[in-house]
Scaffold this motif. Sequence first.
Motif, short mmCIF file in Angstrom:
data_model
loop_
_atom_site.label_atom_id
_atom_site.label_comp_id
_atom_site.label_asym_id
_atom_site.label_seq_id
_atom_site.Cartn_x
_atom_site.Cartn_y
_atom_site.Cartn_z
N LEU A 1 0.92 -1.37 0.03
CA LEU A 1 -0.03 -0.14 -0.02
C LEU A 1 0.74 1.03 0.11
CD1 LEU A 1 -2.72 1.57 0.46
CD2 LEU A 1 -2.05 1.48 2.93
N VAL A 2 0.61 2.20 -0.89
CA VAL A 2 1.16 3.50 -0.83
C VAL A 2 0.17 4.34 -0.34
CG1 VAL A 2 2.04 5.50 -2.26
CG2 VAL A 2 2.51 3.27 -2.70
N LEU A 3 0.58 4.81 1.04
CA LEU A 3 -0.56 5.53 1.69
C LEU A 3 -0.01 6.97 1.70
CD1 LEU A 3 -2.93 5.42 3.88
CD2 LEU A 3 -1.28 5.45 5.67
N GLN A 4 -1.15 7.96 0.98
CA GLN A 4 -0.56 9.20 0.50
C GLN A 4 -1.51 10.19 1.67
OE1 GLN A 4 -0.85 8.75 -3.69
NE2 GLN A 4 1.21 9.37 -3.39
N GLU A 5 -0.56 11.32 1.72
CA GLU A 5 -0.99 12.52 2.87
C GLU A 5 -1.02 12.13 4.32
OE1 GLU A 5 -4.11 15.14 1.69
OE2 GLU A 5 -3.02 15.62 -0.33
N LEU A 6 -0.06 11.73 4.68
CA LEU A 6 0.24 11.25 5.96
C LEU A 6 1.27 11.95 6.50
CD1 LEU A 6 -0.46 9.25 8.30
CD2 LEU A 6 1.51 7.80 7.63
N ARG B 1 2.74 23.58 4.87
CA ARG B 1 2.69 24.58 6.33
C ARG B 1 3.83 24.19 7.13
NH1 ARG B 1 -2.08 24.06 4.07
NH2 ARG B 1 -3.24 26.02 3.30
N HIS B 2 4.17 22.94 6.97
CA HIS B 2 5.49 22.48 7.92
C HIS B 2 6.09 21.38 7.19
CE1 HIS B 2 3.09 18.85 9.24
NE2 HIS B 2 1.86 19.98 9.29
N PRO B 3 7.36 21.07 7.78
CA PRO B 3 7.99 19.85 6.97
C PRO B 3 7.31 18.48 7.06
CG PRO B 3 9.65 21.48 8.15
CD PRO B 3 8.12 22.13 8.29
N GLY B 4 7.25 18.13 6.18
CA GLY B 4 6.55 16.46 6.10
C GLY B 4 5.14 16.54 6.00
N GLN B 5 4.33 17.86 5.63
CA GLN B 5 3.02 17.64 5.68
C GLN B 5 2.81 17.16 4.27
OE1 GLN B 5 0.88 21.37 5.21
NE2 GLN B 5 -1.05 20.69 6.11
N TYR B 6 1.69 16.34 4.09
CA TYR B 6 1.38 15.62 2.75
C TYR B 6 2.33 14.44 2.39
CZ TYR B 6 -1.35 20.08 2.45
OH TYR B 6 -2.16 21.07 2.87
N ALA B 7 3.19 13.97 3.36
CA ALA B 7 4.10 12.97 2.80
C ALA B 7 3.34 11.78 2.52
CB ALA B 7 5.24 12.84 4.01
N PHE B 8 4.35 10.79 2.21
CA PHE B 8 3.65 9.44 1.98
C PHE B 8 4.38 8.43 2.23
CE2 PHE B 8 5.59 10.15 -2.17
CZ PHE B 8 6.32 8.81 -2.44
N ALA B 9 3.87 6.98 2.50
CA ALA B 9 4.58 5.80 3.21
C ALA B 9 4.18 4.73 2.29
CB ALA B 9 3.98 5.70 4.65
N VAL B 10 5.03 3.84 2.29
CA VAL B 10 4.73 2.48 1.74
C VAL B 10 4.68 1.54 2.92
CG1 VAL B 10 5.76 0.58 0.21
CG2 VAL B 10 5.86 2.93 -0.47
N LEU B 11 3.60 0.59 2.89
CA LEU B 11 3.43 -0.27 3.95
C LEU B 11 3.42 -1.85 3.22
CD1 LEU B 11 0.61 1.35 5.96
CD2 LEU B 11 2.78 0.91 6.70
N SER B 12 3.92 -2.57 3.54
CA SER B 12 4.40 -4.00 2.82
C SER B 12 4.00 -5.19 3.73
CB SER B 12 5.40 -3.92 2.17
OG SER B 12 5.48 -5.12 1.47
N ARG B 13 3.24 -6.31 3.27
CA ARG B 13 3.23 -7.75 4.03
C ARG B 13 4.62 -8.24 3.52
NH1 ARG B 13 -2.83 -9.09 3.28
NH2 ARG B 13 -2.63 -10.43 5.12
N LEU B 14 5.23 -7.65 2.53
CA LEU B 14 6.23 -8.61 1.79
C LEU B 14 7.66 -7.74 2.34
CD1 LEU B 14 4.68 -9.45 -1.54
CD2 LEU B 14 5.01 -10.93 0.31
N PRO B 15 8.80 -8.35 2.03
CA PRO B 15 9.94 -7.64 2.35
C PRO B 15 10.22 -6.71 1.30
CG PRO B 15 10.19 -10.20 2.58
CD PRO B 15 8.91 -10.06 1.95
N LEU B 16 10.83 -5.80 1.62
CA LEU B 16 11.33 -4.70 0.74
C LEU B 16 12.86 -4.72 0.85
CD1 LEU B 16 9.14 -1.71 2.19
CD2 LEU B 16 8.65 -3.13 0.18
#
Length: 361
Positions: free
Chosen positions: A74-79, A143-158
């Motif tokens: 999952l690419v989880l955006q705006e976190l 409005r601050h560093p890191g606002q609207y960042a995104f993460a990758v969540l995986s059940r498989l190794p990266l």
Amino acid sequence: MALVTASGAAVVAVGGAAAADPLPAAEGAIRFATFNAALTEDRPGGLLERLSGGGDAAARDVAEVIQRVRPDILVLQELDRDAAGRSLALFRDEYLARPQGGAAPIAYPHALFPESNTGEPSGVDLDGDGVAGGPSDAKGFGRHPGQYAFAVLSRLPLGGAATFRNLLWRDVPDGLMPLSHYSEAAQAVLPLSSKTHLAVTVETARGPILLLAAHPTPPVFDDPDIDWNGRRNADEIRLLVDLLPGELPAYVVPDEGALGARPAHAVVLGDLNADPTRGDARPGAIARLIDDPRIQDVVPTSANGDITADFNGGMRVDYVLPTAGLEVTGSGVFWPATGDPLARLNATSDHHLVFVDVRLP
């Protein structure tokens, strides 16, 4: 960029499947998904306060959507990203790992939460208001560093990962940067990527798959004197094309080290802020990607057709695009129809989770 790895807790089924729940991925298939969750606050630390304790209603709904679709990657955006990456840890531990709305918890033992250009001060007056400061003078609007960042969540190794956060827009050959508008000082600090571009290998039982993720800036600007028309958005999408398997253009240099060998198969994911036929995206911007012969434009749908976001009358801006060598076994947009009990989740974000199931040959 920080790679976060943690042991996942056992998943226990809770409740039964709902009418809108997607069918599980076919045997041997991997479910890739993208979701702009809108978990963001204008105040630094605001999201951390909201997430703490596991009681934030919006975050619980986001987690329930994920638990019902159950993507493998999952690419989880705006976190919003804080320096320590605590927001992602809180969301995994206090929301995804707990049952939400009768759905089963889900564990993602592997994660990436790369640094973002959003809200990062450039030190230069980029917007021409005479002041070098504020959201419009950041390397990416925020409005601050890191606002609207995104993460990758995986059940498989990266595996190996690379980011392209520091690649300067001016260094894109035949790029669309309006050089006459930006000073030399601005050109020397303004990156192409408004957040970051990420390339990371997903290690599957049948072989590696390259994940390419980004969240290009919306193609709308306030300056009527310049034909902006989505210039930065279009060049951000172009970088995704140039990162596809094949010969790598010389300008594509990662933030650290060398990119190295890339898998032959890839999936592009993200809120790309460009619709093929509607809205303000630069003509041909998204077509450059979805019409590339290396890409399968699967066009996941829901009862509402191919649109993935509610704004501007409905737009297709969220994409999961596998390369041509991957077998597609399923796809969809999580958008329960009116009258379905899960339609209560439709207001979770102005975007909807999009998924595609693929199988290596």
